[in-house]
Design an enzyme around this catalytic site. Structure first.
Site: not given
Length: 478
Positions: A9, A249, A296, A359-360, A447
């Site tokens: 979010c 992250c 992305s 793609d990611d 991470c």
């Protein structure tokens, strides 16, 4: 697009000097954060006496119509939130910010992240008589803060004390009647930045917000830092700073963040370009064109093109104005129809061509399979799939939709089998060692547990199971 890996979010807060501009700036900021949450949006504003809020399901444009914006009372301080949900049916009551009334007054709270001890704390609170309207972490945090505030001298001190008890990933924005507070977890797992427009202070999940509303980026909120803004200016509490090793992250760089944002002083677009170049070096293939899955995958695709010398082309067109908030997420047929509405192929670009598709990530494989089928239908003679992240093998406990290892295609198939399952001619993932070799990516600590299983904190898997099997059936706000 119905991406199999949902981003976190987004949160926003402003302590403004011009009450007439606060609501509109907050509204524009939520537009800039729309990529972080498409299921719901909300604002909470205080006029110094009362906290007024409005939230609903859908895109920012769906929620904040001109009539709704006109109805929101102006105020000096506001916080906002955009949200993604894991539920098949999204419910309005779980949208944020949450407005709470308690012994010391009232507050509004919005969160980005997930706690790893949320179920344990919820159970303890329920045994003490607490009643919850949602099963999300934001409400748990609000309860803990409210209890601390009864004994604490200020709301910001209560938040500092609450951080001794809550564990996991979180970036919080909290609204008191006369102050704005922001807090970032001690490992900095979720991004949070500080900016300024005129004499108004702003906090936001990403720096792209500042560019969008004409604000100036000041600095990142430090891991463990609590920032408070009131009529005396900005104050910072660093009680929890430098107590844990940073663990941002890695998917913020790979996928979640907008490419025009910067995290820890590093351009997201620049990092993705370097990943694309590395991908071209690790997994070369003869082809006629490189294309990226919007949005992305585009930066990494350009990087692959630069690294390989193969021309980049825009082969996939995305319709950004299709809302998915009211569509059932567990209905595969509806999702495929919606995906077709959101993504189309330029036949003239791919017909008769050998295509490298970047793609990611691959989580379940359904999206990749469908896009490859679209490219072949449009006349692509070969489709070589390249992924700008390593294979995901492990559950994420910190707020992404990788919450069930059994649903990961990599848990049941080898790379060759995945390639066949999605219909590609070849498949290559960037290596973990390669990612760590990219300058700036891991300099401040990341991470990457979803790839390696090396979690930055102790995890109780039973706690995680209990959390997602809770009787409310609602997932934590991510």
């Amino acid at each position: 697009m119905f991406h199999e890996l949902n981003e976190e979010c987004g949160v926003f807060g402003i302590y403004g000097t011009d009450e007439k501009m606060v609501v509109e700036l907050s509204h524009l900021a939520l537009y800039a954060l729309q990529h972080r949450g498409r299921d719901g949006a909300g604002l909470a504003v205080t006029d110094g006496e009362t906290i007024h809020s409005y939230k609903d399901l859908g895109l920012v444009a769906d929620v904040f119509t001109p009539s709704v914006l006109k109805s929101i009372k102006p105020g000096k301080i506001a916080i906002g939130h955009v949200r993604n949900s894991r539920k098949a049916v999204v419910e309005r009551f779980a949208a944020q910010p949450l407005v709470m009334r308690y012994m010391k007054g009232s507050m509004a709270l919005a969160n980005n992240g997930a706690l790893v001890n949320g179920f344990e704390m919820r159970s303890a609170l329920e045994h003490d008589g607490a009643m919850f309207q949602t099963s999300g972490d934001a409400e748990i945090i609000a309860y803990i803060v409210a209890r601390k505030r009864v004994q604490s001298g200020s709301l910001e001190n209560a938040i500092v004390e609450a951080m001794d008890e809550i564990r996991g990933a979180y970036s919080l924005v909290i609204l008191g009647r006369h102050k704005l507070i922001a807090a970032r977890d001690p490992r900095g797992m979720r991004p949070l930045s500080l900016g300024k427009i005129g004499e108004s202070w702003i906090v936001a999940s990403e720096t792209c917000v500042f560019d969008s509303i004409g604000a100036e980026f000041v600095r990142d909120v430090e891991p463990g830092e609590v920032i408070m803004v009131d009529d005396k200016g900005l104050h910072s509490d660093r009680t929890h700073c430098n107590k844990q090793k940073p663990a941002l992250c890695i998917y913020e760089y790979v996928y979640f963040a907008r490419p025009d944002s910067a995290i820890n002083g590093k351009s997201v677009h620049g990092i993705r370009l370097e990943i694309g170049k590395l991908l071209a070096k690790e997994h070369p293939v003869e082809a006629d064109i490189v294309c990226g899955v919007p949005d992305s995958g585009i930066s990494a695709a350009i990087g692959y093109s630069l690294g390989s010398g193969i021309p980049y082309g825009t082969a996939l067109i995305k319709n950004k104005y299709v809302s998915q908030a009211h569509l059932p997420k567990d209905d595969e047929q509806i999702q495929k129809i919606a995906l077709k509405c959101k993504l189309n192929v330029l036949e003239s670009i791919v017909k008769g061509k050998r295509v490298i598709l970047v793609d990611d990530s691959i989580i379940k494989g359904m999206t990749a399979q469908y896009i490859i089928s679209l490219l072949r239908k449009a006349g692509a003679t070969e489709v070589h799939l390249r992924i700008s992240s390593p294979p995901v093998f492990n559950t994420c406990y910190f707020g992404t939709t990788i919450n069930d290892r059994g649903s990961l295609i990599t848990s049941t198939m080898r790379v060759e089998e995945i390639c066949k399952a999605v219909g590609a001619d070849s498949l290559g993932f960037v290596s973990i060692a390669g990612l760590h070799s990219i300058s700036g990516l891991g300099d401040s600590g990341i991470c990457d547990a979803c790839f390696t299983g090396n979690y930055p904190m102790e995890i109780d898997e039973q706690e995680h199971f209990n959390k997602y099997d809770h009787k409310f059936g609602e997932e934590p706000e991510v």
